[in-house]
Motif scaffolding. Structure first.
Motif, PDB file in Angstrom:
ATOM      1  N   THR A 164      58.524 -48.541  56.311  1.00  0.00           N
ATOM      2  CA  THR A 164      57.490 -49.413  55.745  1.00  0.00           C
ATOM      3  C   THR A 164      56.075 -48.960  56.075  1.00  0.00           C
ATOM      4  OG1 THR A 164      57.418 -50.861  57.691  1.00  0.00           O
ATOM      5  CG2 THR A 164      59.031 -51.391  55.976  1.00  0.00           C
ATOM      6  N   GLY A 165      55.939 -48.021  56.975  1.00  0.00           N
ATOM      7  CA  GLY A 165      54.614 -47.642  57.441  1.00  0.00           C
ATOM      8  C   GLY A 165      53.945 -48.775  58.206  1.00  0.00           C
ATOM      9  N   GLY A 166      54.778 -49.656  58.767  1.00  0.00           N
ATOM     10  CA  GLY A 166      54.248 -50.771  59.549  1.00  0.00           C
ATOM     11  C   GLY A 166      53.742 -51.931  58.717  1.00  0.00           C
ATOM     12  N   LYS A 167      53.971 -51.917  57.404  1.00  0.00           N
ATOM     13  CA  LYS A 167      53.401 -52.953  56.534  1.00  0.00           C
ATOM     14  C   LYS A 167      54.405 -54.022  56.121  1.00  0.00           C
ATOM     15  CE  LYS A 167      50.047 -49.694  54.620  1.00  0.00           C
ATOM     16  NZ  LYS A 167      49.576 -48.968  53.404  1.00  0.00           N
ATOM     17  N   GLY A 168      55.703 -53.733  56.208  1.00  0.00           N
ATOM     18  CA  GLY A 168      56.710 -54.690  55.758  1.00  0.00           C
ATOM     19  C   GLY A 168      57.070 -55.699  56.835  1.00  0.00           C
ATOM     20  N   ARG A 169      57.867 -56.687  56.441  1.00  0.00           N
ATOM     21  CA  ARG A 169      58.289 -57.750  57.351  1.00  0.00           C
ATOM     22  C   ARG A 169      59.719 -57.467  57.781  1.00  0.00           C
ATOM     23  NH1 ARG A 169      54.551 -60.389  60.056  1.00  0.00           N
ATOM     24  NH2 ARG A 169      55.270 -62.441  60.775  1.00  0.00           N
ATOM     25  N   ILE A 170      59.924 -57.281  59.082  1.00  0.00           N
ATOM     26  CA  ILE A 170      61.216 -56.870  59.619  1.00  0.00           C
ATOM     27  C   ILE A 170      61.731 -57.906  60.618  1.00  0.00           C
ATOM     28  CG2 ILE A 170      62.460 -55.135  60.964  1.00  0.00           C
ATOM     29  CD1 ILE A 170      61.692 -54.185  58.180  1.00  0.00           C
ATOM     30  N   HIS A 171      62.989 -58.324  60.415  1.00  0.00           N
ATOM     31  CA  HIS A 171      63.661 -59.206  61.365  1.00  0.00           C
ATOM     32  C   HIS A 171      64.832 -58.467  62.011  1.00  0.00           C
ATOM     33  CE1 HIS A 171      62.275 -63.159  59.184  1.00  0.00           C
ATOM     34  NE2 HIS A 171      61.267 -62.439  59.654  1.00  0.00           N
ATOM     35  N   ALA A 172      65.154 -58.881  63.220  1.00  0.00           N
ATOM     36  CA  ALA A 172      66.337 -58.383  63.918  1.00  0.00           C
ATOM     37  C   ALA A 172      67.356 -59.512  63.967  1.00  0.00           C
ATOM     38  CB  ALA A 172      65.993 -57.943  65.334  1.00  0.00           C
ATOM     39  N   ASN A 173      68.588 -59.208  63.603  1.00  0.00           N
ATOM     40  CA  ASN A 173      69.660 -60.201  63.603  1.00  0.00           C
ATOM     41  C   ASN A 173      70.551 -60.007  64.822  1.00  0.00           C
ATOM     42  OD1 ASN A 173      72.804 -60.582  62.460  1.00  0.00           O
ATOM     43  ND2 ASN A 173      71.425 -62.307  62.146  1.00  0.00           N
TER      44      ASN A 173
END
Length: 470
Positions: A94-103
């Motif tokens: 994402t280049g640090g721009k996206g929204r990431i969750h850890a499950n």
């Protein structure tokens, strides 16, 4: 079809399309990063995720410890390094721009310890924690420590009510959303309660309405509810979108992201998904967690069903009709069956199922000598991947690290089979011999024209399709 507009979730505006987290190693940094890059919320699994060597090959999770506690420490190390690897991989995509969750799964071994260490080392890379498979009361405390949003996975308003009153009310500002997971249709482990009939699915709308009422009672009018389980295309949920009675709603897709170019599952698994028929996903209770789970009906589940069907009750002394002597084990220790059950046992022996294994419920199951050796070897090799395992009798609590019960040979080593299918599913035989989690809508791959002629989209193409409502 209504326009799919962004909603406010976790402090930012995102498309209301969430990737469901699937472990072991099935939702990874590549799939999550590409989902986030397309404008939704990407989710990687932090459940024994893969890490890689200098050549980019997945490092096999091999255990060398002599005791279960020693192997458990190895597992924790693998889990932390794997989750960090996938978090960094998603950030790079994402280049640090996206929204990431850890499950994470609350009932996985050392869950709190693992996610705490991952968040400590991955500051700024993970924006939210989703967590189910249990009642994660301390999830909000962990989120507060690292100032990330948290997303509990629940299957009833009652469950959320309990979590809120016990813990979450103290950290309301970081509650990014509440994931309602349909306990009849979702893939993987399901949140069916003892009072719910696994054979009688309920309409999710009244259950989600009840959840929203509870949330509004707590002042959570604008906190999104994320609908998970049974979601295939949004035109079927059009009445939920912009519904003032429901409030903000997002949709979680767990099954459809399996069949993308970026999905790490092997080609044999992908091809099997394209051939499934309605009813091929089986809701069962063989999991060593004790939860119900949904998986593709294959040779693996067939053997477990047959194993449990070859089962009789026994007593260690004559009681009632249990007066027929039967010798168990190499020393032929005498137990007592009914005369009818002894005849059944002798018939199974003639078919080759000569080894009788005791269960915690004072029953015997009958398996081949080869299967008996496999079961005992798997129980002995336990590495404590769950907080409590009925298959091996491991529990992570001191001082004895057991659940106080006998190991249950009707279950299986979940770590072994999920690692095998995650890394060997280019082979058709691996897809047949292992647990293959799936949501109940997976049969729709074979019916949806989007996948005609075996088409497998990229994540970007799938997201574009979802935004059309279809």
């Amino acid at each position: 079809m209504r326009a799919i507009n962004a909603i406010r979730m976790g402090g930012v505006d995102v498309l209301p399309l969430v990737e469901g987290g699937k472990g072991v190693s099935i939702s990874n940094g590549l799939s999550a990063g590409n989902w986030a890059l397309a404008g939704g919320v990407g989710t990687f699994s932090a459940v024994n995720a893969d890490s890689f060597d200098v050549n980019g090959r997945a490092i096999p999770q091999v255990y060398h410890g002599r005791t279960r506690r020693e192997r458990h420490e190895e597992l924790v190390s693998y889990a932390i390094q794997g989750a960090l690897t996938q978090a960094r991989r998603a950030w790079e995509v994402t280049g640090g721009k996206g929204r990431i969750h850890a499950n994470i799964l609350w009932e996985m071994g050392a869950a709190e310890r693992i996610i705490t260490e991952v968040l400590e080392q991955a500051k700024g890379l993970i924006h939210g924690i989703t967590c189910g498979a249990g009642m994660p009361y301390r999830l909000s405390d962990i989120a507060a420590r690292f100032n990330v949003y948290y997303y509990p996975i629940i299957s009833s308003a009652r469950a959320f009510n309990a979590l809120w009153k016990r813990a979450y009310s103290k950290t309301a500002e970081l509650l990014g959303g509440v994931v309602y997971e349909d306990p009849w249709l979702a893939g993987g482990h399901n949140g069916l309660s003892n009072g719910e009939d696994p054979l009688r699915p309920e309409d999710p709308l009244p259950r989600v309405m009840a959840l929203r009422k509870v949330m509004r009672d707590f002042g959570l009018h604008e906190t999104p509810i994320i609908m998970a389980g049974g979601v295939w295309c949004l035109e079927e949920w059009e009445s939920w979108i912009d519904n003032p009675d429901l409030g903000p709603v997002a949709f979680q897709f767990g099954t459809r992201p399996l069949l993308t170019q970026e999905s790490p599952i092997g080609n044999a698994w992908k091809q099997r998904l394209l051939t499934l028929k309605e009813g091929d996903v089986f809701l069962n209770r063989f999991s060593p967690t004790g939860f119900y789970s949904s998986a593709v009906s294959n040779g693996f589940l067939a053997e477990l069903r047959e194993r449990s069907e070859r089962q009789v009750a026994f007593t260690t002394e004559t009681i009632g009709e249990h007066v027929a002597e039967y010798g168990v084990g190499p020393r032929k220790r005498i137990v007592y069956l009914t005369y009818a059950d002894r005849e059944r046992a002798l018939a199974w022996e003639r078919q080759g199922f000569t080894d009788a294994l005791r269960t915690p419920d004072s029953t015997l199951i009958f398996v081949t000598p080869e299967k008996a050796r496999e079961i005992l070897e798997d129980q002995t090799a336990c590495m404590g991947c769950l907080s409590s395992c009925r298959f091996s009798n491991w529990a992570q609590h001191e001082p004895d690290y057991t659940n106080g019960k006998k190991a249950d040979p009707r279950s299986f080593c979940i770590q072994k089979t999920l690692q095998d299918i995650a890394h060997e599913s280019d082979e058709p035989a691996a897809v047949e011999r292992n647990l293959m989690f799936s949501g109940h809508n997976a049969y729709r791959f074979g019916k949806d024209p989007f996948y005609s002629s075996g088409f497998i989209p990229t994540v970007k193409q799938l997201m574009e399709r979802l935004l059309t409502g279809r």
